[in-house]
Write an enzyme that holds these catalytic residues in place. Sequence first.
Site, PDB file in Angstrom:
ATOM      1  N   PHE A  75       0.364  -0.964  -0.073  1.00 44.55           N
ATOM      2  CA  PHE A  75       0.268  -0.105  -0.173  1.00 44.55           C
ATOM      3  C   PHE A  75       1.099   1.861   0.162  1.00 44.55           C
ATOM      4  O   PHE A  75       0.568   2.205   1.128  1.00 44.55           O
ATOM      5  CB  PHE A  75      -1.052  -0.059   0.908  1.00 44.55           C
ATOM      6  CG  PHE A  75      -2.149  -0.927   1.358  1.00 44.55           C
ATOM      7  CD1 PHE A  75      -2.973  -1.330   0.280  1.00 44.55           C
ATOM      8  CD2 PHE A  75      -1.664  -2.234   2.175  1.00 44.55           C
ATOM      9  CE1 PHE A  75      -4.141  -2.012   0.543  1.00 44.55           C
ATOM     10  CE2 PHE A  75      -2.709  -3.297   1.818  1.00 44.55           C
ATOM     11  CZ  PHE A  75      -3.802  -3.464   1.116  1.00 44.55           C
ATOM     12  N   HIS A  76       1.865   1.079  -1.099  1.00 45.88           N
ATOM     13  CA  HIS A  76       2.734   2.419  -1.088  1.00 45.88           C
ATOM     14  C   HIS A  76       3.092   2.365  -2.425  1.00 45.88           C
ATOM     15  O   HIS A  76       3.645   1.545  -3.187  1.00 45.88           O
ATOM     16  CB  HIS A  76       3.751   2.620  -0.065  1.00 45.88           C
ATOM     17  CG  HIS A  76       4.901   0.978   0.160  1.00 45.88           C
ATOM     18  ND1 HIS A  76       4.761   0.366   1.527  1.00 45.88           N
ATOM     19  CD2 HIS A  76       5.611   1.047  -0.750  1.00 45.88           C
ATOM     20  CE1 HIS A  76       5.665  -0.868   1.046  1.00 45.88           C
ATOM     21  NE2 HIS A  76       6.175  -0.248  -0.220  1.00 45.88           N
ATOM     22  N   ALA A  77       3.664   3.714  -2.491  1.00 48.69           N
ATOM     23  CA  ALA A  77       4.758   3.653  -3.890  1.00 48.69           C
ATOM     24  C   ALA A  77       6.061   4.300  -3.037  1.00 48.69           C
ATOM     25  O   ALA A  77       6.494   5.024  -2.132  1.00 48.69           O
ATOM     26  CB  ALA A  77       4.083   4.780  -4.540  1.00 48.69           C
ATOM     27  N   HIS A 116       2.221  -0.464  -4.929  1.00 50.96           N
ATOM     28  CA  HIS A 116       2.184  -2.057  -4.877  1.00 50.96           C
ATOM     29  C   HIS A 116       1.679  -2.327  -3.275  1.00 50.96           C
ATOM     30  O   HIS A 116       1.906  -1.951  -2.132  1.00 50.96           O
ATOM     31  CB  HIS A 116       3.678  -2.440  -5.004  1.00 50.96           C
ATOM     32  CG  HIS A 116       4.065  -1.634  -4.199  1.00 50.96           C
ATOM     33  ND1 HIS A 116       5.046  -0.683  -4.735  1.00 50.96           N
ATOM     34  CD2 HIS A 116       4.970  -3.007  -3.539  1.00 50.96           C
ATOM     35  CE1 HIS A 116       5.946  -0.647  -3.719  1.00 50.96           C
ATOM     36  NE2 HIS A 116       5.954  -1.751  -3.543  1.00 50.96           N
TER      37      HIS A 116
END
Length: 137
Positions: free
Chosen positions: A54-56, A102
């Site tokens: 839950f980040h980029a 992702h």
Amino acid sequence: MLHSKNKPCIIDFSKIGSPQLGYISVAEVQKNIPFEIQRVYWAYYTPDSVMRGFHAHHQLEQILIAVSGSITLECEMLNGEKYIFELTHPNEGVYMPAYCWHTMKYSHNSVQLCIANMTYDEADYIRDYSAFISFRE
Ligand code: T46
């Protein structure tokens, strides 16, 4: 090395050996790793009820490998393109470029190995989805 730095893609690692003797796979700078390696980390014992990620990242490029078990990796690029990878073999990995949102879901026995082009820097993370899409042109 056949891959684009603009989208995630599978990297097929060499598989040396045989069913009788077992196998070795090799990740090697300039050959199948498209950056200088600065960090390697691994994640394991993740319950199969948990999703991580839950980040980029602003600059981080990395290759994610399920060296054991299986991992479902979902990616979204800034242009809205989405990708789903089912990593089930230890001789394959996914290259993830920067600005790739992702998430990962794991089988209980999975071990996720990540090979990265940067040392750890929390300032490189974009952990808020609306902040991520604000980088769309
Ligand atoms: C990524 C995916 C695939 C560190 O202190 N150093 C490190 O090198 C890493 C990777 C993590 N941490 C700390 C930061 C957090 O306190 O470990 C904790 C868990 O990290 P995070 O919530 O970011 O874990 P994941 O599994 O969601 O993400 C990790 C990587 O952090 C990330 O870069 O792309 O794996």
